[in-house]
Design an enzyme around this catalytic site. Structure first.
Site, mmCIF file in Angstrom:
data_model
loop_
_atom_site.group_PDB
_atom_site.id
_atom_site.type_symbol
_atom_site.label_atom_id
_atom_site.label_comp_id
_atom_site.label_asym_id
_atom_site.label_seq_id
_atom_site.Cartn_x
_atom_site.Cartn_y
_atom_site.Cartn_z
ATOM 1 N N GLU A 66 -4.336 7.993 -3.319
ATOM 2 C CA GLU A 66 -4.893 6.797 -2.735
ATOM 3 C C GLU A 66 -5.020 5.792 -3.713
ATOM 4 O OE1 GLU A 66 -5.607 4.395 0.633
ATOM 5 O OE2 GLU A 66 -4.541 6.318 0.477
ATOM 6 N N HIS B 181 1.805 4.583 -2.983
ATOM 7 C CA HIS B 181 2.041 6.168 -2.820
ATOM 8 C C HIS B 181 3.480 6.648 -3.195
ATOM 9 C CE1 HIS B 181 -1.650 6.978 -0.597
ATOM 10 N NE2 HIS B 181 -1.478 6.050 0.315
ATOM 11 N N HIS C 120 0.837 -1.327 0.054
ATOM 12 C CA HIS C 120 0.049 -0.022 -0.077
ATOM 13 C C HIS C 120 0.864 1.219 -0.052
ATOM 14 C CE1 HIS C 120 -3.796 2.364 1.300
ATOM 15 N NE2 HIS C 120 -2.979 3.096 1.668
ATOM 16 N N GLU C 121 1.642 1.384 1.031
ATOM 17 C CA GLU C 121 2.576 2.546 0.960
ATOM 18 C C GLU C 121 3.674 2.643 -0.266
ATOM 19 O OE1 GLU C 121 1.645 4.638 3.224
ATOM 20 O OE2 GLU C 121 0.540 3.489 4.479
#
EC number: 3.4.17.19
Length: 492
Positions: free
Chosen positions: A287, A261, A257-258
């Site tokens: 996001e 980003h 997830h990170e």
């Protein structure tokens, strides 16, 4: 173009952006390696930095330069629009208030982390009250008589309003709830992963996964934090993760997830470095990058087949050899307490709850002292489970402690954008599953870089998604994806 005016603006903006990166690094340090006894001093340091930044953002010459600058191309036009927007916003917020918010939220973050660890909600509420009071004052200054919460949302998703989000959530909720009820009533339910998975092995695998999803470690690093996050931009983009030995998916998918980003920030056109368009255009678009990596790609049947073999190699045998069973485990649906660990069906229901609560809080319809009861009542109504402790309830997220009111809705907006991007990506790469089954994200990364990431803040959020997908963003692709995926997985 009035060359000197534009060049003066951009030089000033670059220096301001560099200082903002320094302030961000102080925040990263606070959440990773800062000694606990340094919290009060760090608050003063961040307040001082905010004072310097506020003075630069309100510099009187900016208005003069803007009046004399004419854009020569779309890049210059976008730079000027961003500078004008930031300048006008800064002028509305007094320097005193800006500095006090920086100081109090720095302290509040540490108090929140300690309260969360001790299950001490009462110890957190006084500083949360201070944060809410200051953010209401800031919102009122920005709104200029308009809706305070709209002004807050606009910080994270330019052009979006609370009413638009409410309408979007109203369109999403019925199909999400109906899908959840079908799943919970299904005859088949996959087992949960069982076992102990060493922390060092998890971190090594998470590092490899970050590289698979396009993270450049020559310009970044992974550290541990209470709440995973991504920090920085350009050539210094850092991510964090966390480890639970009984739940390796927490670490692995937080990292993916990170990384979404981080890969966005690392792949913006280098010509935009330290300029107003040199970062992600909005938190909703940001996001979308983390969610498409984590969910549509990272939790796909093809990729989880590859991940299973990686986990068997790193952790040894742990009782799962069937890729289909493992795929179901990764995507198991249940009404858990924790937003960041929520499955794709429940995740947006977590966001809808937070949106309603913080909107009421900022509007003055909900007092800080009543927030826990409101949270627990709403959670029971939405998820059918009673909150058993504060860390499973309103203490689980860092956002309110650091003043990020208006941020939560962008998570669901990002899911919606990710659904649209995934549809377009699959159309462009119809054989993508072959790559995913080999743990090869290079073509998917290239498509995302070319169609979205490299543009940074050049286009407005919805324009950017429309350009990448060939059609305006809507909820349909996300809902269609979820219904098809989980109908198959749960044999509905």
């Amino acid at each position: 173009m009035a060359k000197n005016a534009y060049e003066s603006l951009l030089f000033h903006a670059r220096e301001t952006a560099a200082l903002e990166q320094v302030a961000g690094r102080l925040g990263w340090d606070q959440e990773t390696v800062m000694p606990r006894g340094s919290a009060a001093q760090r608050g003063e340091e961040l307040a001082a930095m905010e004072g310097v930044l506020h003075a630069r953002r309100t510099e009187p010459r900016i208005a003069e330069w803007l009046a004399g600058a004419e854009p020569a191309d779309e890049v210059a036009a976008a730079q000027l629009a961003k500078i004008r927007r930031a300048h006008e916003r800064a002028l509305k917020v007094p320097a005193r208030l800006s500095q006090e918010i920086a100081r109090v939220t720095s302290l509040a973050q540490g108090i929140w982390a300690g309260a969360r660890a001790r299950e001490d909600l009462a110890g957190f509420l006084p500083v949360l009250g201070d944060v809410v009071r200051l953010k209401r004052e800031e919102g009122a200054a920005l709104a200029g008589g308009g809706d305070i919460y709209d002004a807050m949302i606009d910080d994270y998703e330019p052009g979006m309003t609370g009413a638009e989000i409410e309408t979007m959530f109203a369109a999403l909720r019925p199909r999400l709830v109906a899908l959840r009820e079908r799943i919970l009533g299904a005859a088949y339910h996959p087992p949960a992963l069982d076992g102990s998975f060493g922390a060092d092995a998890q971190l090594r695998l998470s590092r490899d996964l970050a590289q698979v999803f396009g993270y450049d470690f020559s310009r970044g690093r992974i550290d541990m934090a209470v709440h995973p996050f991504c920090s920085g931009g350009g050539n210094d983009v850092r991510i964090t993760t966390r480890v639970a030995e009984a739940d390796p998916f927490n670490c692995l998918y937080s990292t993916i997830h990170e990384t979404g980003h981080a890969a966005y920030e690392q792949n913006i056109d280098p010509d935009y470095l330290l300029t107003p368009i040199g970062g992600g255009v909005s938190m909703g678009v940001h996001e979308s990058q983390s969610r498409i990596c984590e969910n549509q790609l990272g939790r796909s049947r093809a990729f989880t087949g590859w991940l299973l073999e990686q986990m068997r190699e790193r952790f040894g045998e742990f009782g799962v050899t069937d890729p289909g069973v493992f795929y179901a485990m990764v995507n198991r649906v249940g009404p858990g307490f924790i937003r960041t660990e929520a499955d794709e069906v429940h995740y947006n229901l977590h966001i809808m709850m937070r949106f309603d609560l913080e909107r009421a809080l900022m509007g003055g319809d909900l007092a800080v002292g009543d927030l826990e009861a409101a949270w627990n009542d709403r959670f029971l109504a939405d998820f059918g489970v009673a909150v058993d402790r504060p860390s499973h309830g309103m203490l689980q997220d860092v956002h309110w402690s650091v003043g990020l009111f208006g941020y939560f809705p962008t998570y669901t907006l990002g899911n919606l954008y990710a659904g649209c991007l995934h549809k377009a990506l699959r159309a462009a790469l119809p054989d993508l599953d072959r790559d995913l089954a080999a743990g090869d994200l290079s073509r998917a990364n290239d498509w995302l870089h070319e169609n979205l990431r490299r543009h940074g803040g050049l286009y407005q959020p919805r324009e950017l998604i429309t350009r990448a997908c060939g059609e305006a963003p809507s909820a349909g692709p996300l809902l269609d994806y979820l219904e098809e995926k989980f109908a198959g997985l749960y044999r509905l």
